[in-house]
Enzyme design. Structure first.
Site, PDB file in Angstrom:
ATOM      1  N   PRO A  45       0.844  -1.488   0.039  1.00 28.81           N
ATOM      2  CA  PRO A  45       0.465  -0.097   0.121  1.00 28.81           C
ATOM      3  C   PRO A  45       1.142   0.938  -0.087  1.00 28.81           C
ATOM      4  O   PRO A  45       2.202   1.369   0.275  1.00 28.81           O
ATOM      5  CB  PRO A  45      -0.884  -0.403   1.092  1.00 28.81           C
ATOM      6  CG  PRO A  45       0.238  -0.860   2.576  1.00 28.81           C
ATOM      7  CD  PRO A  45       0.522  -1.957   1.289  1.00 28.81           C
ATOM      8  N   ASP A  46       0.387   2.154  -0.739  1.00 32.07           N
ATOM      9  CA  ASP A  46       0.842   3.335  -0.615  1.00 32.07           C
ATOM     10  C   ASP A  46      -0.005   4.481   0.420  1.00 32.07           C
ATOM     11  O   ASP A  46      -0.122   3.434   2.052  1.00 32.07           O
ATOM     12  CB  ASP A  46       0.719   4.082  -1.829  1.00 32.07           C
ATOM     13  CG  ASP A  46      -0.359   5.007  -2.009  1.00 32.07           C
ATOM     14  OD1 ASP A  46      -0.780   5.996  -2.984  1.00 32.07           O
ATOM     15  OD2 ASP A  46      -1.427   4.423  -0.552  1.00 32.07           O
ATOM     16  N   PHE A  47       1.042   5.306   1.341  1.00 32.55           N
ATOM     17  CA  PHE A  47       0.522   5.864   2.140  1.00 32.55           C
ATOM     18  C   PHE A  47      -0.811   6.505   2.495  1.00 32.55           C
ATOM     19  O   PHE A  47      -1.625   6.855   3.470  1.00 32.55           O
ATOM     20  CB  PHE A  47       1.634   6.851   2.486  1.00 32.55           C
ATOM     21  CG  PHE A  47       3.117   6.456   2.214  1.00 32.55           C
ATOM     22  CD1 PHE A  47       3.792   6.342   1.894  1.00 32.55           C
ATOM     23  CD2 PHE A  47       3.601   5.589   4.262  1.00 32.55           C
ATOM     24  CE1 PHE A  47       5.340   5.192   1.832  1.00 32.55           C
ATOM     25  CE2 PHE A  47       4.523   5.112   4.111  1.00 32.55           C
ATOM     26  CZ  PHE A  47       5.578   4.666   3.119  1.00 32.55           C
ATOM     27  N   ARG A  48      -0.926   7.026   0.974  1.00 35.52           N
ATOM     28  CA  ARG A  48      -1.532   8.463   1.124  1.00 35.52           C
ATOM     29  C   ARG A  48      -2.967   8.454   0.199  1.00 35.52           C
ATOM     30  O   ARG A  48      -4.233   8.878   0.363  1.00 35.52           O
ATOM     31  CB  ARG A  48      -1.610   9.576   1.041  1.00 35.52           C
ATOM     32  CG  ARG A  48      -0.105  10.752   1.824  1.00 35.52           C
ATOM     33  CD  ARG A  48       0.802  11.946   1.625  1.00 35.52           C
ATOM     34  NE  ARG A  48       1.424  11.913   2.858  1.00 35.52           N
ATOM     35  CZ  ARG A  48       2.615  11.709   3.032  1.00 35.52           C
ATOM     36  NH1 ARG A  48       3.118  10.878   2.188  1.00 35.52           N
ATOM     37  NH2 ARG A  48       3.403  11.850   4.283  1.00 35.52           N
ATOM     38  N   ASN A 119      10.737   4.758  -1.526  1.00 33.00           N
ATOM     39  CA  ASN A 119      10.803   3.464  -1.241  1.00 33.00           C
ATOM     40  C   ASN A 119      11.069   3.151   0.204  1.00 33.00           C
ATOM     41  O   ASN A 119      12.521   3.098  -0.601  1.00 33.00           O
ATOM     42  CB  ASN A 119      10.130   2.881  -1.988  1.00 33.00           C
ATOM     43  CG  ASN A 119       8.946   3.281  -2.993  1.00 33.00           C
ATOM     44  OD1 ASN A 119       8.118   4.713  -2.515  1.00 33.00           O
ATOM     45  ND2 ASN A 119       8.416   3.637  -4.616  1.00 33.00           N
ATOM     46  N   ASP A 121      11.032  -0.351   0.453  1.00 36.75           N
ATOM     47  CA  ASP A 121      11.245  -1.845   0.333  1.00 36.75           C
ATOM     48  C   ASP A 121      11.938  -2.078  -0.628  1.00 36.75           C
ATOM     49  O   ASP A 121      12.022  -4.014  -1.123  1.00 36.75           O
ATOM     50  CB  ASP A 121       9.309  -2.264  -0.777  1.00 36.75           C
ATOM     51  CG  ASP A 121       9.531  -0.859  -1.978  1.00 36.75           C
ATOM     52  OD1 ASP A 121       8.661  -0.480  -2.353  1.00 36.75           O
ATOM     53  OD2 ASP A 121      10.787  -0.822  -2.437  1.00 36.75           O
ATOM     54  N   HIS A 138      15.165   8.025   1.779  1.00 33.85           N
ATOM     55  CA  HIS A 138      14.296   7.536   3.299  1.00 33.85           C
ATOM     56  C   HIS A 138      14.773   6.175   3.598  1.00 33.85           C
ATOM     57  O   HIS A 138      13.766   5.846   4.511  1.00 33.85           O
ATOM     58  CB  HIS A 138      12.516   7.982   3.450  1.00 33.85           C
ATOM     59  CG  HIS A 138      12.447   8.840   2.674  1.00 33.85           C
ATOM     60  ND1 HIS A 138      11.227   9.011   2.247  1.00 33.85           N
ATOM     61  CD2 HIS A 138      13.228  10.100   2.093  1.00 33.85           C
ATOM     62  CE1 HIS A 138      10.574  10.821   2.383  1.00 33.85           C
ATOM     63  NE2 HIS A 138      11.616  11.526   2.673  1.00 33.85           N
TER      64      HIS A 138
HETATM   65  N1  APR Z   1       0.087   4.682  -9.867  1.00 34.08           N
HETATM   66  C1  APR Z   1      -0.071   6.033  -9.906  1.00 34.08           C
HETATM   67  N2  APR Z   1      -0.081   6.730  -9.097  1.00 34.08           N
HETATM   68  C2  APR Z   1       0.140   5.632  -8.568  1.00 34.08           C
HETATM   69  C3  APR Z   1      -0.674   5.028  -8.043  1.00 34.08           C
HETATM   70  C4  APR Z   1      -0.252   3.633  -9.135  1.00 34.08           C
HETATM   71  N3  APR Z   1      -0.513   2.119  -9.224  1.00 34.08           N
HETATM   72  N4  APR Z   1      -0.718   3.971  -6.820  1.00 34.08           N
HETATM   73  C5  APR Z   1      -0.766   5.394  -6.218  1.00 34.08           C
HETATM   74  N5  APR Z   1      -0.758   6.563  -6.750  1.00 34.08           N
HETATM   75  C6  APR Z   1       0.375   7.438  -6.481  1.00 34.08           C
HETATM   76  C7  APR Z   1      -1.368   8.582  -5.736  1.00 34.08           C
HETATM   77  O1  APR Z   1      -2.068   8.567  -6.129  1.00 34.08           O
HETATM   78  C8  APR Z   1       0.291   9.288  -4.946  1.00 34.08           C
HETATM   79  O2  APR Z   1      -0.261  10.519  -5.640  1.00 34.08           O
HETATM   80  O3  APR Z   1       1.274   7.480  -6.006  1.00 34.08           O
HETATM   81  C9  APR Z   1       1.454   8.398  -5.007  1.00 34.08           C
HETATM   82  C10 APR Z   1       1.528   8.039  -3.771  1.00 34.08           C
HETATM   83  O4  APR Z   1       1.979   8.901  -2.698  1.00 34.08           O
HETATM   84  P1  APR Z   1       2.270   8.976  -1.164  1.00 34.08           P
HETATM   85  O5  APR Z   1       1.124   7.473  -0.614  1.00 34.08           O
HETATM   86  O6  APR Z   1       2.127   9.866  -0.727  1.00 34.08           O
HETATM   87  O7  APR Z   1       3.108   7.978  -0.988  1.00 34.08           O
HETATM   88  P2  APR Z   1       4.966   8.662  -0.930  1.00 34.08           P
HETATM   89  O8  APR Z   1       4.885  10.307  -2.354  1.00 34.08           O
HETATM   90  O9  APR Z   1       5.570   7.748  -1.864  1.00 34.08           O
HETATM   91  O10 APR Z   1       5.293   9.508   0.188  1.00 34.08           O
HETATM   92  C11 APR Z   1       6.122  10.110   0.545  1.00 34.08           C
HETATM   93  O11 APR Z   1       6.176  10.056   3.168  1.00 34.08           O
HETATM   94  O12 APR Z   1       5.172   8.847   4.615  1.00 34.08           O
HETATM   95  C12 APR Z   1       6.298   9.005   4.088  1.00 34.08           C
HETATM   96  O13 APR Z   1       8.121   8.697   4.195  1.00 34.08           O
HETATM   97  C13 APR Z   1       7.174   8.188   4.025  1.00 34.08           C
HETATM   98  O14 APR Z   1       8.399   8.299   1.737  1.00 34.08           O
HETATM   99  C14 APR Z   1       7.265   8.358   2.226  1.00 34.08           C
HETATM  100  C15 APR Z   1       6.973   9.929   2.143  1.00 34.08           C
END
Ligand code: APR
Length: 280
Positions: A45-48, A119, A121, A138
């Site tokens: 899962p992503d974060f937000r 990331n 991972d 990170h």
């Molecule tokens: N394809 C394209 N875009 C995607 C996909 C996908 N399959 N899945 C998610 N996204 C987009 C989301 O819409 C969002 O804009 O990727 C982005 C993910 O954003 P975050 O969840 O905020 O992740 P990230 O930007 O890596 O977070 C940055 O925040 O919590 C801290 O240290 C942690 O490294 C992390 C940092």
């Protein structure tokens, strides 16, 4: 391109434009900036993201606020929520995505100047991107140490602790401090090698930003370091970080793997990319 230009009108013209820019040999120093959206297709899962993101699914950990799970002062007071989450995120259970193999292809073709990833991972490494091309801004789960005396903690004991959802403590009996993977928590400094290399986007002839909300500084500053006139391609579900504000910005809004397929196809690399992806 001003903010009023609807992003989708840029996609078609611009992907072809980016592809011929690369095919004409005008992009030999490509800088990548990636985030959790690159690995959601791997099952991480992503974060937000509103429903599926990590921060939307931490209620069971009873945190004062979602980001506390990665906050160093909260960790000192209560390390269990992090270790519960670490059990779910620990590398080794996931495989690189098509997009990770595209990064490897750029490196194999000698076009990758540097890959900045947020990331933890290690999937870029798993896809075959050479370690010296990767800046894990990170940190990652690759190593761990005591947060008090900084003594490294053995990998095998760490794997066991994470599997058992246990909180590991420093091996030194006179210390016994909390052990944490070398992941950069909120409140901690980014690795030295990030600061040494964060000027590189200024030397790039193409920037590709993928799968990140660009919501955390200083990483989010990187796209802004690209020189004027250097194309910046965003491959992301949503428009982020002011991308689209420069005349040479290119927005490919949608899924990372779909965007990568479109770009690889325009480059004539799709059979090669699919072959590497299938071979692993
Ligand atoms: N394809 C394209 N875009 C995607 C996909 C996908 N399959 N899945 C998610 N996204 C987009 C989301 O819409 C969002 O804009 O990727 C982005 C993910 O954003 P975050 O969840 O905020 O992740 P990230 O930007 O890596 O977070 C940055 O925040 O919590 C801290 O240290 C942690 O490294 C992390 C940092």
């Amino acid at each position: 391109v001003d903010e009023s230009t609807p992003p989708q009108t840029l996609n078609v013209r611009s992907i072809e434009g980016i592809a011929s820019y690369i095919k004409e040999g005008r992009a030999k120093k490509i800088v990548l900036m990636t985030g959790a959206g690159l690995s959601t297709a791997a099952g991480i899962p992503d974060f937000r993201s509103p429903d599926t993101g990590i921060y939307a699914n931490l209620a069971r950990l009873d945190l004062p606020y979602p980001e506390a799970v990665f906050d160093i002062s909260y960790f000192r007071s209560n390390p269990l929520p992090f270790y519960t989450l670490a059990h779910e995120l620990y590398p080794g259970q996931y495989k690189p995505t098509l997009s990770h193999y595209f990064l490897r292809l750029l490196s194999d073709k000698g076009l990758l100047l540097k890959l900045f990833t947020q990331n933890i991972d290690c999937l870029e490494r798993a896809a075959g991107v050479p370690g010296d091309k990767i800046i894990e801004a990170h940190g990652s789960f690759a190593r761990q140490r005591c947060i008090d005396c900084r003594t490294e903690y053995p990998d095998d004991l760490m794997k066991q602790a994470i599997q058992d959802r246990e909180v590991p403590h420093c091996m030194r009996t006179e210390c016994r401090g909390l052990v944490k993977p070398d992941i950069v928590f909120f409140g901690e400094a980014l690795p030295e090698e990030f600061h040494h290399n964060c000027g590189l986007p200024g030397h790039a002839d193409l920037a590709i930003i993928m799968g990140t909300s660009l919501s955390v500084r200083p990483f989010a500053n990187l796209p802004g370091y690209c020189a004027q006139g250097v194309p910046r391609l965003l491959i992301n579900s949503e428009r982020v970080g002011g991308l689209g504000s420069r005349a040479d910005d290119v927005l490919l809004l949608g899924d990372c793997d779909d965007g990568v397929r479109k770009l690889a196809s325009a480059l004539g690399w799709l059979p090669e990319l699919e072959a590497i992806f299938k071979a692993h």
